[in-house]
Design a protein around this motif. Structure first.
Motif, PDB file in Angstrom:
ATOM      1  N   CYS A 143      81.906  65.153  46.039  1.00  0.00           N
ATOM      2  CA  CYS A 143      82.519  63.824  46.227  1.00  0.00           C
ATOM      3  C   CYS A 143      81.696  62.724  45.586  1.00  0.00           C
ATOM      4  O   CYS A 143      80.475  62.781  45.578  1.00  0.00           O
ATOM      5  N   TYR A 160      76.586  61.958  43.365  1.00  0.00           N
ATOM      6  CA  TYR A 160      77.662  62.471  44.184  1.00  0.00           C
ATOM      7  C   TYR A 160      77.108  63.597  45.025  1.00  0.00           C
ATOM      8  O   TYR A 160      76.039  64.135  44.740  1.00  0.00           O
ATOM      9  N   ASP A 192      89.912  65.253  53.260  1.00  0.00           N
ATOM     10  CA  ASP A 192      89.785  65.587  51.828  1.00  0.00           C
ATOM     11  C   ASP A 192      90.973  66.403  51.325  1.00  0.00           C
ATOM     12  O   ASP A 192      91.198  66.500  50.112  1.00  0.00           O
ATOM     13  N   ASP A 196      84.466  58.390  48.506  1.00  0.00           N
ATOM     14  CA  ASP A 196      85.608  59.040  49.160  1.00  0.00           C
ATOM     15  C   ASP A 196      86.447  59.860  48.176  1.00  0.00           C
ATOM     16  O   ASP A 196      87.436  60.482  48.569  1.00  0.00           O
ATOM     17  N   THR A 197      86.058  59.847  46.908  1.00  0.00           N
ATOM     18  CA  THR A 197      86.848  60.568  45.904  1.00  0.00           C
ATOM     19  C   THR A 197      86.364  61.998  45.764  1.00  0.00           C
ATOM     20  O   THR A 197      85.184  62.246  45.499  1.00  0.00           O
ATOM     21  N   VAL A 198      87.283  62.933  45.949  1.00  0.00           N
ATOM     22  CA  VAL A 198      86.947  64.351  45.766  1.00  0.00           C
ATOM     23  C   VAL A 198      87.031  64.675  44.273  1.00  0.00           C
ATOM     24  O   VAL A 198      88.076  64.481  43.646  1.00  0.00           O
TER      25      VAL A 198
END
Ligand SMILES: CC(C)(COP(=O)(O)OP(=O)(O)OC[C@H]1O[C@@H](n2cnc3c(N)ncnc32)[C@H](O)[C@@H]1OP(=O)(O)O)[C@@H](O)C(=O)NCCC(=O)NCCS
Length: 167
Positions: free
Chosen positions: A75, A13, A22, A78-80
């Motif tokens: 991240c 990540y 975000d 696309d996931t924070v």
């Protein structure tokens, strides 16, 4: 085959400046962490901290362009997974320039995997590049989780005390 028990820090990540896209995830993480939704606050912070597209370690920027405010996210695609916010402040309370951390949050299901540590290190690295050699933060006395985290990262009680009164 990937080890599902690997610490996040061992998984792939990235840490980068937060983008407008975000912010809904940042708001969701903070709401889960604090049980207090404050979308306007985060949108305003983003506007003030990251809306200008400059990056301290971006070689395409003139050397005179210095960035002192950092709103970073970790991240996985696309996931924070988490965020951290800080800035360099000078001469407040008579203090020479130093880095201040205002907020940190890691997604509940992702904690204790090294994300908080990586975020703090990424922010500290930017503070160093901005020319400061001290980092500070403030936390609630009874927040043992945040206290344990910052103590584990080598942060200790500093020379200032906070005063207040009801108005
Ligand atoms: C504090 C926080 C950012 C830590 O993030 P994290 O990704 O879990 O932290 P790390 O995995 O990098 O942990 C680093 C060290 O912190 C300490 N730590 C982390 N979680 C801990 C816990 N639950 N209990 C005790 N120590 C803990 C440990 O010393 C850990 O090192 P270790 O894994 O070698 O034991 C995260 O728990 C969080 O977001 N908490 C809520 C924050 C919040 O409410 N913010 C609002 C006010 S700003």
């Amino acid at each position: 085959m990937a080890n599902p028990h690997a610490r996040q820090s061992e998984r792939k990540y990235s840490v980068r400046l937060a983008r407008a896209t975000d912010i809904p995830q940042v708001i969701a993480i903070d709401t889960e962490n604090t049980a207090l939704p404050k979308a306007e606050y985060w949108e305003d912070l983003f506007e003030r901290y990251n809306s200008r597209p400059t990056e301290l370690d971006d070689d395409t920027q003139p050397k005179s362009v210095k960035r002192y405010r950092f709103f970073l996210v970790a991240c996985d695609g696309d996931t924070v997974l988490g965020f951290i916010i800080g800035e360099v402040r000078a001469w407040e309370f008579g203090s020479p320039p130093c880095g201040w951390i205002f907020a940190i949050g890691v997604r509940a299901g992702t904690r204790q995997g090294g994300v908080g540590h990586i975020l703090l290190e990424a922010l500290n690295e930017r503070f160093r590049k901005a020319g400061v050699n001290k980092v500070r933060t403030m936390l609630a006395r009874d927040d043992t989780l945040i206290m344990s985290f910052f103590r584990s990262q080598g942060m200790m009680a500093g020379p200032f005390i906070q005063l207040e009164k009801d108005l």
